[in-house]
Scaffold this motif. Sequence first.
Motif, mmCIF file in Angstrom:
data_model
loop_
_atom_site.group_PDB
_atom_site.id
_atom_site.type_symbol
_atom_site.label_atom_id
_atom_site.label_comp_id
_atom_site.label_asym_id
_atom_site.label_seq_id
_atom_site.Cartn_x
_atom_site.Cartn_y
_atom_site.Cartn_z
ATOM 1 N N ALA A 145 2.091 6.650 -6.778
ATOM 2 C CA ALA A 145 1.017 7.533 -7.248
ATOM 3 C C ALA A 145 1.405 8.995 -7.083
ATOM 4 O O ALA A 145 1.109 9.826 -7.950
ATOM 5 N N ALA B 95 3.905 13.330 -0.784
ATOM 6 C CA ALA B 95 3.730 11.934 -0.379
ATOM 7 C C ALA B 95 4.131 11.752 1.070
ATOM 8 O O ALA B 95 3.441 11.097 1.853
ATOM 9 N N TRP C 239 1.577 13.669 3.329
ATOM 10 C CA TRP C 239 0.271 13.006 3.366
ATOM 11 C C TRP C 239 0.339 11.780 4.259
ATOM 12 O O TRP C 239 -0.543 11.536 5.058
ATOM 13 N N ARG C 240 1.413 11.026 4.154
ATOM 14 C CA ARG C 240 1.562 9.830 4.977
ATOM 15 C C ARG C 240 1.690 10.221 6.454
ATOM 16 O O ARG C 240 1.135 9.580 7.324
ATOM 17 N N SER D 233 0.828 -1.209 0.000
ATOM 18 C CA SER D 233 0.000 0.000 0.000
ATOM 19 C C SER D 233 0.864 1.261 0.000
ATOM 20 O O SER D 233 0.599 2.206 -0.745
ATOM 21 N N SER D 234 1.900 1.280 0.827
ATOM 22 C CA SER D 234 2.793 2.444 0.876
ATOM 23 C C SER D 234 3.540 2.625 -0.439
ATOM 24 O O SER D 234 3.743 3.755 -0.892
ATOM 25 N N ARG E 181 -1.675 11.272 7.985
ATOM 26 C CA ARG E 181 -2.560 10.167 8.299
ATOM 27 C C ARG E 181 -2.139 9.460 9.572
ATOM 28 O O ARG E 181 -2.949 8.842 10.232
ATOM 29 N N GLY F 72 1.112 4.096 -2.918
ATOM 30 C CA GLY F 72 0.867 5.504 -2.599
ATOM 31 C C GLY F 72 2.026 6.398 -3.004
ATOM 32 O O GLY F 72 1.826 7.478 -3.566
#
Length: 117
Positions: free
Chosen positions: A20, A96, A99-100, A13-14, A103, A17
Motif C-alpha cells: 500500500a 512505510a 510508520w511500521r 498484514s506487513s 507503531r 501495508g
Amino acid sequence: MGEWFGVAIALVSSSIGGTAAAITRYLVGGADPILLAILRWGIGFLCLLPCALVLRVRWPPRADWPSVALLGICFFGLFFILYNIAVSYTTAPAPAWRWRRCRSTPWWSVRSWAWSG
C-alpha cells in the motif's frame, strides 16, 4: 490455530501495508492526497458495510456516534491525508518503514527519525 497462524497473518498484514505504501507513492504524483484517502477508505467502507448489515453487527449507541465519527475522521481521514502528502515528498520505503516503526516502539521511532535525516 497456533502461533504459526498468527505469524502468517502478521506477515500478510506487513506485506499488504508495504504494498500500500509503494502504491500510494506511485499514485500520489497523479492524484490529490485527499482523493487517495477517500478512495482508500471509501472503497473499504462500501465493501464492509454489506457484511456488517448481513451479520447484524451491533452498532454503537446513537449518543456515541459523534465521538465515533470524530475518531474516524481523525484516524482514517486526517492521518492518511497527511500520510499521502508526506509520501509525495519522500521515497516509497521511507514512510512505510517509519510508520511500521512508529507503531512498534516509540523509542525506536524517535531514533529512526533522527538517524534518517
